[in-house]
Design a protein around this motif. Structure first.
Motif, mmCIF file in Angstrom:
data_model
loop_
_atom_site.group_PDB
_atom_site.id
_atom_site.type_symbol
_atom_site.label_atom_id
_atom_site.label_comp_id
_atom_site.label_asym_id
_atom_site.label_seq_id
_atom_site.Cartn_x
_atom_site.Cartn_y
_atom_site.Cartn_z
ATOM 1 N N GLY A 102 57.245 -7.216 22.238
ATOM 2 C CA GLY A 102 56.714 -5.620 22.862
ATOM 3 C C GLY A 102 55.061 -6.071 21.718
ATOM 4 O O GLY A 102 55.223 -7.004 21.287
ATOM 5 N N PHE A 103 54.239 -4.973 22.412
ATOM 6 C CA PHE A 103 53.148 -5.218 21.220
ATOM 7 C C PHE A 103 52.741 -2.976 21.237
ATOM 8 O O PHE A 103 53.607 -2.161 22.279
ATOM 9 C CB PHE A 103 52.141 -5.917 22.649
ATOM 10 N N TYR A 104 51.945 -2.893 20.695
ATOM 11 C CA TYR A 104 51.219 -1.496 20.821
ATOM 12 C C TYR A 104 49.908 -1.940 19.715
ATOM 13 O O TYR A 104 49.385 -2.894 19.414
ATOM 14 C CB TYR A 104 52.254 -0.891 19.226
ATOM 15 N N MET A 105 49.072 -0.851 20.437
ATOM 16 C CA MET A 105 47.474 -0.629 19.480
ATOM 17 C C MET A 105 47.449 0.476 18.936
ATOM 18 O O MET A 105 47.540 1.441 19.274
ATOM 19 C CB MET A 105 47.006 -0.890 21.258
ATOM 20 N N LEU A 106 46.770 0.538 18.268
ATOM 21 C CA LEU A 106 46.695 1.927 17.210
ATOM 22 C C LEU A 106 45.053 1.699 16.799
ATOM 23 O O LEU A 106 44.611 0.930 16.327
ATOM 24 C CB LEU A 106 47.291 1.257 15.886
ATOM 25 N N ARG A 107 44.383 2.536 17.048
ATOM 26 C CA ARG A 107 42.970 2.412 16.969
ATOM 27 C C ARG A 107 42.543 4.426 16.029
ATOM 28 O O ARG A 107 43.333 5.081 16.054
ATOM 29 C CB ARG A 107 42.211 3.075 18.349
ATOM 30 N N ARG A 108 41.535 3.891 15.423
ATOM 31 C CA ARG A 108 41.709 4.879 14.400
ATOM 32 C C ARG A 108 40.737 5.574 14.613
ATOM 33 O O ARG A 108 39.003 4.997 15.134
ATOM 34 C CB ARG A 108 42.058 4.421 13.090
ATOM 35 N N THR A 109 40.402 6.575 14.622
ATOM 36 C CA THR A 109 39.325 7.928 14.643
ATOM 37 C C THR A 109 39.114 8.191 13.533
ATOM 38 O O THR A 109 39.479 8.247 12.186
ATOM 39 C CB THR A 109 39.214 8.629 16.091
ATOM 40 N N ASP A 110 38.319 9.343 13.536
ATOM 41 C CA ASP A 110 37.568 9.590 12.603
ATOM 42 C C ASP A 110 38.177 11.082 12.349
ATOM 43 O O ASP A 110 38.590 11.436 10.763
ATOM 44 C CB ASP A 110 35.818 10.385 12.617
ATOM 45 N N HIS A 111 39.292 11.280 13.514
ATOM 46 C CA HIS A 111 40.441 12.754 12.999
ATOM 47 C C HIS A 111 41.533 12.261 13.067
ATOM 48 O O HIS A 111 42.352 12.951 13.246
ATOM 49 C CB HIS A 111 39.678 13.678 14.186
ATOM 50 N N ALA A 112 42.152 11.019 14.040
ATOM 51 C CA ALA A 112 43.224 10.830 13.818
ATOM 52 C C ALA A 112 43.542 9.413 14.322
ATOM 53 O O ALA A 112 42.490 8.268 14.574
ATOM 54 C CB ALA A 112 43.790 11.012 15.529
ATOM 55 N N LEU A 113 44.757 9.239 13.753
ATOM 56 C CA LEU A 113 45.479 7.628 14.284
ATOM 57 C C LEU A 113 46.036 8.024 15.934
ATOM 58 O O LEU A 113 46.357 8.847 16.113
ATOM 59 C CB LEU A 113 46.176 6.856 13.569
ATOM 60 N N VAL A 114 45.098 6.589 16.783
ATOM 61 C CA VAL A 114 45.984 7.058 18.282
ATOM 62 C C VAL A 114 46.347 5.936 18.746
ATOM 63 O O VAL A 114 46.273 4.731 18.848
ATOM 64 C CB VAL A 114 44.679 7.321 19.466
ATOM 65 N N LEU A 115 47.979 5.999 18.723
ATOM 66 C CA LEU A 115 48.837 5.363 19.753
ATOM 67 C C LEU A 115 48.353 4.852 20.853
ATOM 68 O O LEU A 115 48.648 5.735 21.685
ATOM 69 C CB LEU A 115 50.392 5.236 18.585
ATOM 70 N N GLN A 116 48.352 4.137 21.386
ATOM 71 C CA GLN A 116 47.128 3.165 22.751
ATOM 72 C C GLN A 116 47.929 2.809 23.744
ATOM 73 O O GLN A 116 48.599 3.422 25.042
ATOM 74 C CB GLN A 116 45.687 2.876 23.173
ATOM 75 N N HIS A 117 49.130 2.153 22.874
ATOM 76 C CA HIS A 117 50.131 1.565 23.548
ATOM 77 C C HIS A 117 51.331 0.920 22.356
ATOM 78 O O HIS A 117 51.239 0.744 21.609
ATOM 79 C CB HIS A 117 49.276 -0.241 24.149
ATOM 80 N N LEU A 118 52.447 1.231 23.176
ATOM 81 C CA LEU A 118 53.627 0.808 22.412
ATOM 82 C C LEU A 118 54.725 0.244 23.164
ATOM 83 O O LEU A 118 54.966 1.876 24.192
ATOM 84 C CB LEU A 118 53.660 1.506 21.551
ATOM 85 N N TYR A 119 55.116 -0.696 23.590
ATOM 86 C CA TYR A 119 56.011 -1.293 25.387
ATOM 87 C C TYR A 119 56.399 -2.340 24.488
ATOM 88 O O TYR A 119 56.171 -3.148 23.571
ATOM 89 C CB TYR A 119 55.071 -1.335 25.742
ATOM 90 N N LEU A 120 57.722 -2.082 24.783
ATOM 91 C CA LEU A 120 58.862 -3.372 24.761
ATOM 92 C C LEU A 120 59.586 -3.117 25.974
ATOM 93 O O LEU A 120 59.708 -2.604 26.830
ATOM 94 C CB LEU A 120 60.011 -2.083 24.064
ATOM 95 N N MET A 121 59.998 -4.879 25.544
ATOM 96 C CA MET A 121 60.115 -5.466 26.482
ATOM 97 C C MET A 121 62.119 -4.802 26.857
ATOM 98 O O MET A 121 62.505 -4.345 26.255
ATOM 99 C CB MET A 121 60.631 -6.679 27.049
ATOM 100 N N PRO A 122 62.157 -4.441 28.235
ATOM 101 C CA PRO A 122 63.488 -3.842 28.147
ATOM 102 C C PRO A 122 64.523 -3.799 28.002
ATOM 103 O O PRO A 122 65.370 -3.308 27.296
ATOM 104 C CB PRO A 122 64.009 -4.202 29.908
ATOM 105 N N ALA A 123 64.710 -5.507 27.466
ATOM 106 C CA ALA A 123 66.126 -6.303 26.584
ATOM 107 C C ALA A 123 65.816 -6.179 25.828
ATOM 108 O O ALA A 123 67.063 -6.314 24.898
ATOM 109 C CB ALA A 123 66.032 -7.382 27.210
ATOM 110 N N ALA A 124 64.777 -5.823 24.591
ATOM 111 C CA ALA A 124 64.107 -5.521 23.281
ATOM 112 C C ALA A 124 64.565 -3.706 22.935
ATOM 113 O O ALA A 124 64.868 -2.980 21.752
ATOM 114 C CB ALA A 124 63.462 -6.059 23.203
ATOM 115 N N GLN A 125 64.745 -3.313 24.280
ATOM 116 C CA GLN A 125 64.841 -1.476 23.643
ATOM 117 C C GLN A 125 66.383 -1.259 23.454
ATOM 118 O O GLN A 125 66.929 -1.057 23.663
ATOM 119 C CB GLN A 125 63.866 -0.446 25.193
ATOM 120 N N GLY A 126 66.126 -0.290 22.745
ATOM 121 C CA GLY A 126 67.438 0.680 22.263
ATOM 122 C C GLY A 126 67.950 -0.264 20.787
ATOM 123 O O GLY A 126 69.186 -0.086 20.880
ATOM 124 N N ARG A 127 66.828 -0.798 20.386
ATOM 125 C CA ARG A 127 68.124 -1.671 19.348
ATOM 126 C C ARG A 127 67.334 -1.248 18.338
ATOM 127 O O ARG A 127 67.462 -1.876 17.114
ATOM 128 C CB ARG A 127 67.163 -3.277 19.325
#
Length: 166
Positions: free
Chosen positions: A74-99
């Motif tokens: 999977g992967f994730y993308m975390l963007r930092r702004t002046d006012h927040a951390l923004v989780l733009q993407h968080l994806y796991l392959m279906p076989a890796a989900q629920g673990r």
């Protein structure tokens, strides 16, 4: 790897590797696999739209591969702004989900939110199982639009600075 095949439970916690611009196609395939079912349920699965939305928002320098037992799952993308951390993407392959891999990533992001003192924001597709995941991790819905629900999670205060810490 067949995306429907369940991987065994991880023997160790995931680790993270920085993404590069050369990773776009492999990340796109993870996003397509992770979102396909939810998008099909609402009649909006369109691989070209999924590609365009990722291309329009993806910043390689802010993206980490999620690696478990030597495999990029999977992967994730975390963007930092002046006012927040923004989780733009968080994806796991279906076989890796629920673990527990997504929860491991989320615990790390919650710790980063506490460290910076910035709230953590995320958006999820309506009717996606991701909504339950974010609610389980104490996100609060703050707004919505036609297709998405928007969430925020306040940063946790370190125990040493909590007014009732003993």
């Amino acid at each position: 790897m067949d995306m429907r095949t369940r991987l065994p439970l991880p023997a160790s916690a995931p680790h993270f590797e920085p993404a590069s611009a050369d990773d776009f196609e492999s990340l796109l395939q993870i996003r397509l696999a992770a979102m396909r079912s939810s998008l099909e349920q609402i009649g909006r699965f369109d691989p070209l739209r999924v590609r365009r939305r990722l291309a329009d928002s993806w910043i390689p320098a802010m993206t980490q591969h999620i690696v478990c037992e030597g495999a990029r799952v999977g992967f994730y993308m975390l963007r930092r702004t002046d006012h927040a951390l923004v989780l733009q993407h968080l994806y796991l392959m279906p076989a890796a989900q629920g673990r527990g891999l997504g929860s491991a990533v989320m615990r790390m992001l919650i710790m980063e939110s506490a460290r910076t003192g910035l709230p953590l924001r995320v958006t999820a597709l309506r009717d996606s199982p991701a909504n339950d995941f974010y609610l389980k991790h104490d996100f609060v819905r703050c707004s919505s639009d036609e297709f998405d629900l928007h969430y925020v999670r306040a940063p946790e205060r370190p125990a040493a600075t909590h007014p009732f810490a003993g």
